[in-house]
Motif scaffolding. Structure first.
Motif, PDB file in Angstrom:
ATOM      1  N   HIS A 148       0.802  -1.228   0.000  1.00 57.10           N
ATOM      2  CA  HIS A 148       0.000   0.000   0.000  1.00 57.10           C
ATOM      3  C   HIS A 148       0.837   1.281   0.000  1.00 57.10           C
ATOM      4  N   ARG A 151       4.452   1.604  -3.417  1.00 53.62           N
ATOM      5  CA  ARG A 151       4.358   2.329  -4.691  1.00 53.62           C
ATOM      6  C   ARG A 151       4.728   3.794  -4.524  1.00 53.62           C
ATOM      7  N   GLY A 293      -0.436  -0.522  -9.866  1.00 53.63           N
ATOM      8  CA  GLY A 293      -1.890  -0.418  -9.768  1.00 53.63           C
ATOM      9  C   GLY A 293      -2.576  -0.235 -11.102  1.00 53.63           C
ATOM     10  N   ARG A 296      -8.113  -2.426 -13.575  1.00 54.59           N
ATOM     11  CA  ARG A 296      -9.437  -1.797 -13.634  1.00 54.59           C
ATOM     12  C   ARG A 296      -9.431  -0.561 -14.537  1.00 54.59           C
ATOM     13  N   ARG A 298      -7.104   1.425 -15.335  1.00 52.77           N
ATOM     14  CA  ARG A 298      -6.242   2.540 -14.960  1.00 52.77           C
ATOM     15  C   ARG A 298      -5.089   2.634 -15.938  1.00 52.77           C
ATOM     16  N   ARG A 302      -2.439   8.194 -15.716  1.00 59.50           N
ATOM     17  CA  ARG A 302      -3.249   8.522 -14.548  1.00 59.50           C
ATOM     18  C   ARG A 302      -2.596   8.051 -13.251  1.00 59.50           C
ATOM     19  N   CYS A 303      -1.951   6.884 -13.275  1.00 58.49           N
ATOM     20  CA  CYS A 303      -1.446   6.287 -12.035  1.00 58.49           C
ATOM     21  C   CYS A 303      -0.006   6.646 -11.726  1.00 58.49           C
ATOM     22  N   MET A 308      -1.177  10.308  -7.757  1.00 60.32           N
ATOM     23  CA  MET A 308      -2.485   9.800  -7.370  1.00 60.32           C
ATOM     24  C   MET A 308      -2.324   8.683  -6.356  1.00 60.32           C
ATOM     25  N   LEU A 310      -3.795   5.265  -4.689  1.00 63.42           N
ATOM     26  CA  LEU A 310      -4.630   4.144  -5.107  1.00 63.42           C
ATOM     27  C   LEU A 310      -4.836   3.182  -3.943  1.00 63.42           C
ATOM     28  N   VAL A 313      -4.451  -3.231  -4.676  1.00 64.96           N
ATOM     29  CA  VAL A 313      -5.022  -3.958  -5.797  1.00 64.96           C
ATOM     30  C   VAL A 313      -4.483  -5.379  -5.797  1.00 64.96           C
TER      31      VAL A 313
END
Length: 328
Positions: A148, A151, A293, A296, A298, A302-303, A308, A310, A313
């Motif tokens: 978590h 990243r 991540g 889905r 993404r 964007r990631c 950002m 997240l 996952v």
């Protein structure tokens, strides 16, 4: 003879560990690391602020003597982007706690936590908890790097490496002039028309009286503040490029093979351990998609490009009990 003495020493250490002799010393060391981590967090913010100030207010204006305006504007935009990403991902890495104690009955039992822990969890004596997907305890963020927040930690060190490389490449002429006191170039910096117009429009007219602004820079130059700042900023960037860059490359390798540093240490050696490590490796592309991540729908932009946060996952293709705990 040497082997016998070494064996006796190892046996003595093992006995001392088993009877709890070293426990008070370890508790003091762990407590010291937690307190030191609080100071180092502030130190990171101070250093990043210093690098940003020196780059934007001394190096980039000085580089007008050697580089075109469009290039300096590009450097400024890149600098702002790196600065925002560094601060954002550092804040997330140190404030988002990694997943703790995800085990269930039948898993390995942690006597320190008095709870079950999964195969991918490791007990951190500094944080005093079992951390899922633990990579290492980082004193610079004052907590563990694990599921978590791993990243965010990686993107923090990657952006810091790129920012240091940009300072090294773009600020060489400023570093050379200030290190060897090239007076003609430094004097030209103050007398140039570009300095009087551009900086006046962008900074002085908006925030300060122009006379006060020029006086401040004159004091900085006379006192050696500008020279010291530029030289220190450049050398510090070189150190960061080597050390943090090396850490970034090491993380790139571990992510590419689907391992954390703890996994790498635990699963190195026998053929059985190497086979277990291979089971964690889903392939280069899948490893990176899972870590960043990119699930889905993404996108990379964007990631990764945009800062950002997240949620964790999991792999969609769960094939075994061990895969349940593969998270970002």
């Amino acid at each position: 003879m040497c082997n016998e003495r070494m064996n006796r020493l190892c046996d003595l250490i093992d006995r001392k560990i088993d009877d709890g002799t070293f426990v008070p010393m370890m508790n003091v060391a762990n407590s010291t690391m937690r307190q030191l981590g609080k100071f180092l967090v502030l130190f990171v913010y101070f250093i990043s602020t210093f690098l940003a100030f020196t780059s934007f207010f001394i190096i980039i204006p000085y580089e007008q003597l050697y580089k075109p305006v469009w290039f300096l504007v590009t450097l400024g935009v890149m600098g702002l982007y790196f600065l925002f990403n560094i601060q954002y991902h550092y804040y997330k890495a140190r404030t988002i706690p990694p997943v703790v104690n995800p085990g269930e009955e039948g898993d390995a039992f942690c006597e320190k936590c008095n709870y079950w822990k999964s195969d991918r969890a490791h007990h951190c004596s500094v944080c005093e908890r079992c951390v899922l997907g633990m990579d290492h305890h980082c004193i610079w963020i004052n907590q563990c790097v694990g599921s978590h927040n791993h990243r965010h930690f990686f993107l923090f060190v990657a952006n810091l490496t790129l920012a240091a490389a940009t300072i090294i490449i773009a600020g060489y002429q400023s570093f050379y002039d200030h290190l060897f006191l090239v007076r003609d170039a430094i004097n030209a910096w103050f007398s140039t028309v570009i300095f009087r117009t551009t900086l006046k429009q962008l900074i002085a007219r908006q925030y300060y009286n122009m006379h006060l602004f020029r006086t401040l820079f004159a004091i900085m130059t006379v006192s050696g503040f500008a020279r010291t700042s530029v030289v220190f900023c450049y050398l510090l960037s070189a150190i960061l490029l080597i050390m943090v860059g090396g850490l970034t490359l090491w993380n790139v390798y571990l992510i590419s093979i689907g391992c954390t540093y703890i996994d790498y240490l635990k699963l190195t050696g026998s053929k059985k351990k190497l086979s277990a490590r291979k089971r964690l490796n889903k392939g280069f592309k899948s490893n990176w998609k899972n870590f960043l991540g990119l699930r889905r729908n993404r996108t990379f932009f964007r990631c990764v490009v945009l800062p950002m946060a997240l949620p964790p996952v999991k792999y969609e293709d769960i094939n075994s009990r061990q895969d349940v705990f593969d998270v970002v």
